[in-house]
Design a protein around this motif. Sequence first.
Motif, PDB file in Angstrom:
ATOM      1  N   TYR A   1      41.574  36.831  42.402  1.00  0.00           N
ATOM      2  CA  TYR A   1      40.445  36.565  41.834  1.00  0.00           C
ATOM      3  C   TYR A   1      40.622  37.137  40.444  1.00  0.00           C
ATOM      4  O   TYR A   1      41.264  38.134  40.012  1.00  0.00           O
ATOM      5  CB  TYR A   1      39.135  37.211  42.317  1.00  0.00           C
ATOM      6  N   ALA A   2      40.057  36.297  39.356  1.00  0.00           N
ATOM      7  CA  ALA A   2      40.571  36.869  37.993  1.00  0.00           C
ATOM      8  C   ALA A   2      38.968  37.122  37.415  1.00  0.00           C
ATOM      9  O   ALA A   2      37.922  36.624  37.818  1.00  0.00           O
ATOM     10  CB  ALA A   2      41.060  35.621  36.838  1.00  0.00           C
TER      11      ALA A   2
ATOM     12  N   LEU B   1      29.637  37.373  37.351  1.00  0.00           N
ATOM     13  CA  LEU B   1      29.581  38.527  38.257  1.00  0.00           C
ATOM     14  C   LEU B   1      28.633  39.508  37.687  1.00  0.00           C
ATOM     15  O   LEU B   1      27.671  40.062  38.503  1.00  0.00           O
ATOM     16  CB  LEU B   1      30.861  38.994  38.270  1.00  0.00           C
ATOM     17  N   SER B   2      28.749  39.763  36.290  1.00  0.00           N
ATOM     18  CA  SER B   2      27.826  40.710  35.559  1.00  0.00           C
ATOM     19  C   SER B   2      27.329  40.096  34.537  1.00  0.00           C
ATOM     20  O   SER B   2      27.798  39.475  33.481  1.00  0.00           O
ATOM     21  CB  SER B   2      28.778  42.021  35.091  1.00  0.00           C
TER      22      SER B   2
ATOM     23  N   LYS C   1      40.368  46.099  32.922  1.00  0.00           N
ATOM     24  CA  LYS C   1      41.507  46.290  34.044  1.00  0.00           C
ATOM     25  C   LYS C   1      40.529  46.552  35.153  1.00  0.00           C
ATOM     26  O   LYS C   1      39.378  47.369  35.002  1.00  0.00           O
ATOM     27  CB  LYS C   1      42.296  47.593  33.780  1.00  0.00           C
ATOM     28  N   LEU C   2      41.235  46.049  36.226  1.00  0.00           N
ATOM     29  CA  LEU C   2      40.575  46.503  37.828  1.00  0.00           C
ATOM     30  C   LEU C   2      41.336  47.340  38.445  1.00  0.00           C
ATOM     31  O   LEU C   2      42.325  47.188  38.751  1.00  0.00           O
ATOM     32  CB  LEU C   2      40.643  45.101  38.454  1.00  0.00           C
ATOM     33  N   ASP C   3      40.889  48.569  38.737  1.00  0.00           N
ATOM     34  CA  ASP C   3      41.008  49.698  39.695  1.00  0.00           C
ATOM     35  C   ASP C   3      41.385  49.161  41.056  1.00  0.00           C
ATOM     36  O   ASP C   3      40.598  48.218  41.365  1.00  0.00           O
ATOM     37  CB  ASP C   3      40.672  50.776  39.456  1.00  0.00           C
ATOM     38  N   HIS C   4      41.991  49.948  41.821  1.00  0.00           N
ATOM     39  CA  HIS C   4      42.275  49.721  43.238  1.00  0.00           C
ATOM     40  C   HIS C   4      41.149  49.935  44.109  1.00  0.00           C
ATOM     41  O   HIS C   4      40.844  49.347  45.215  1.00  0.00           O
ATOM     42  CB  HIS C   4      43.537  50.549  43.643  1.00  0.00           C
ATOM     43  N   ASP C   5      39.937  50.704  43.506  1.00  0.00           N
ATOM     44  CA  ASP C   5      38.786  50.909  44.329  1.00  0.00           C
ATOM     45  C   ASP C   5      37.695  49.943  44.005  1.00  0.00           C
ATOM     46  O   ASP C   5      36.539  50.084  44.373  1.00  0.00           O
ATOM     47  CB  ASP C   5      38.206  52.444  44.015  1.00  0.00           C
ATOM     48  N   GLY C   6      38.126  48.786  43.117  1.00  0.00           N
ATOM     49  CA  GLY C   6      37.015  47.802  42.736  1.00  0.00           C
ATOM     50  C   GLY C   6      36.237  48.140  41.582  1.00  0.00           C
ATOM     51  O   GLY C   6      35.293  47.305  41.281  1.00  0.00           O
ATOM     52  N   LEU C   7      36.762  49.150  40.671  1.00  0.00           N
ATOM     53  CA  LEU C   7      36.101  49.485  39.559  1.00  0.00           C
ATOM     54  C   LEU C   7      36.711  48.495  38.283  1.00  0.00           C
ATOM     55  O   LEU C   7      37.877  48.645  38.433  1.00  0.00           O
ATOM     56  CB  LEU C   7      36.022  50.899  39.453  1.00  0.00           C
ATOM     57  N   LEU C   8      35.899  48.036  37.539  1.00  0.00           N
ATOM     58  CA  LEU C   8      36.340  47.427  36.341  1.00  0.00           C
ATOM     59  C   LEU C   8      36.029  48.332  34.912  1.00  0.00           C
ATOM     60  O   LEU C   8      34.999  48.766  35.045  1.00  0.00           O
ATOM     61  CB  LEU C   8      35.692  46.090  36.175  1.00  0.00           C
ATOM     62  N   TYR C   9      37.055  48.488  34.411  1.00  0.00           N
ATOM     63  CA  TYR C   9      36.860  49.294  33.179  1.00  0.00           C
ATOM     64  C   TYR C   9      36.999  48.403  32.247  1.00  0.00           C
ATOM     65  O   TYR C   9      38.092  47.591  31.980  1.00  0.00           O
ATOM     66  CB  TYR C   9      38.117  50.299  33.043  1.00  0.00           C
TER      67      TYR C   9
ATOM     68  N   VAL D   1      32.093  48.753  35.681  1.00  0.00           N
ATOM     69  CA  VAL D   1      31.487  47.856  36.492  1.00  0.00           C
ATOM     70  C   VAL D   1      31.929  47.754  37.855  1.00  0.00           C
ATOM     71  O   VAL D   1      33.039  47.530  38.200  1.00  0.00           O
ATOM     72  CB  VAL D   1      31.736  46.560  35.880  1.00  0.00           C
ATOM     73  N   ASP D   2      30.943  47.657  38.756  1.00  0.00           N
ATOM     74  CA  ASP D   2      31.365  47.529  40.265  1.00  0.00           C
ATOM     75  C   ASP D   2      31.626  46.066  40.452  1.00  0.00           C
ATOM     76  O   ASP D   2      31.048  45.069  40.067  1.00  0.00           O
ATOM     77  CB  ASP D   2      30.347  47.803  41.064  1.00  0.00           C
ATOM     78  N   SER D   3      33.089  45.466  40.702  1.00  0.00           N
ATOM     79  CA  SER D   3      33.467  44.304  40.675  1.00  0.00           C
ATOM     80  C   SER D   3      33.144  43.588  41.843  1.00  0.00           C
ATOM     81  O   SER D   3      33.039  42.327  42.071  1.00  0.00           O
ATOM     82  CB  SER D   3      35.011  44.143  40.752  1.00  0.00           C
ATOM     83  N   ARG D   4      32.337  44.221  42.686  1.00  0.00           N
ATOM     84  CA  ARG D   4      31.765  43.575  44.219  1.00  0.00           C
ATOM     85  C   ARG D   4      30.338  43.024  43.774  1.00  0.00           C
ATOM     86  O   ARG D   4      29.664  42.192  44.046  1.00  0.00           O
ATOM     87  CB  ARG D   4      31.777  44.533  45.344  1.00  0.00           C
ATOM     88  N   THR D   5      29.459  44.070  43.042  1.00  0.00           N
ATOM     89  CA  THR D   5      28.015  43.651  42.674  1.00  0.00           C
ATOM     90  C   THR D   5      28.076  43.228  41.428  1.00  0.00           C
ATOM     91  O   THR D   5      26.922  42.715  40.838  1.00  0.00           O
ATOM     92  CB  THR D   5      27.431  44.813  43.120  1.00  0.00           C
ATOM     93  N   GLY D   6      28.675  43.591  40.244  1.00  0.00           N
ATOM     94  CA  GLY D   6      28.614  43.285  39.077  1.00  0.00           C
ATOM     95  C   GLY D   6      27.758  44.547  38.309  1.00  0.00           C
ATOM     96  O   GLY D   6      27.471  44.167  37.073  1.00  0.00           O
ATOM     97  N   ASP D   7      27.288  45.518  39.141  1.00  0.00           N
ATOM     98  CA  ASP D   7      26.477  46.679  38.551  1.00  0.00           C
ATOM     99  C   ASP D   7      27.171  47.315  37.588  1.00  0.00           C
ATOM    100  O   ASP D   7      28.388  47.620  37.729  1.00  0.00           O
ATOM    101  CB  ASP D   7      25.691  47.386  39.534  1.00  0.00           C
TER     102      ASP D   7
END
Length: 316
Positions: free
Chosen positions: A64-65, A88-89, A101-109, A120-126
């Motif tokens: 996923y991009a 997403l957001s 950048k996407l971290d291994h824990d699903g957080l987008l910086y 940003v939470d890459s699963r919820t977009g929050d």
Amino acid sequence: MTRIHPRPTRRAVLGGAALTAVAVTAGEGTASANSSKAPAGWPTEFPLPDGFLPEGIAIGSRPYAYVGSRADGAIHRYDLRTGEGGVLSEGAAGRVSVGLKLDHDGLLYVAGSTGLARVVDSRTGDVLTTYQLTPSTGHFINDVTLLGDRAWFTDSLDAVLYGVPRGHSGEVTALPLTGDWVQTPGVNNANGVVGTPDGHGLIVVSSNPGKLYTVSLRTGRAREVALSGAANVANGDGLFRIGRTLYVVQNRLNLISVFDLDAKATTATLRRTITDPRFDVPTTAARFGNRLYLVNARFTSPQTPDTTFSAVAVSI
């Protein structure tokens, strides 16, 4: 609930606790990026919304991009297998998303341009956290990389890097650039950033006049990287590194220069260049398997709500 952190005090970080143990932690743009082969049937181009004004792209271990918008800060997610995706957001007036950048824990910086960085939470977009790194004017928080316990952000209009804690609360650190660093007023300087091959420092490209530097995370001292086979990396934008191979996206040249780094990243030797007729001012790159995915910012075209945009993939 979004947490807002105040601007950090501008100070040199000399061996502080936040930087004492900089481990080689995997992140986007490092040798440990996803190495699965992208099947030949996957699309190599997908459209972005009209007027989206893309600049940043991030890919993790799954196909996923994530693409950010300069128009309103929205982040879209796309399936690399089909090219399909959507919001997403959500964006907002005055919000900007450039490097991410996407971290291994699903957080987008996410670099927010006007002094801001967001998580940003890459699963919820929050939007989980917002950091006010600098005043909103006179600065350009442009790109980000993940190294050790921090996400490191560049400021294209000031000779300072900012380290945001990864996945936990803590103090934001400001790291002024010294040594060989040359700050040219009125133009974009520090832009793309990645970790060094040994994981103990950063490589930063200065778009103007087109130089690469290594930066010590302990002192902020920058050392210019000697280029072999190339006079400069003018218009250098996004950086991506796989082992000791460094990819430099040179946006308005519609070019990716591929360099071999020596063990300490003191010298970069041009190995080849990559171009493609579909390039239209590509800015940043992210890897999945044997491909680099880039977004076309189209800076030389009208930036209107009706301007079309796309992302493209090239084989590496």
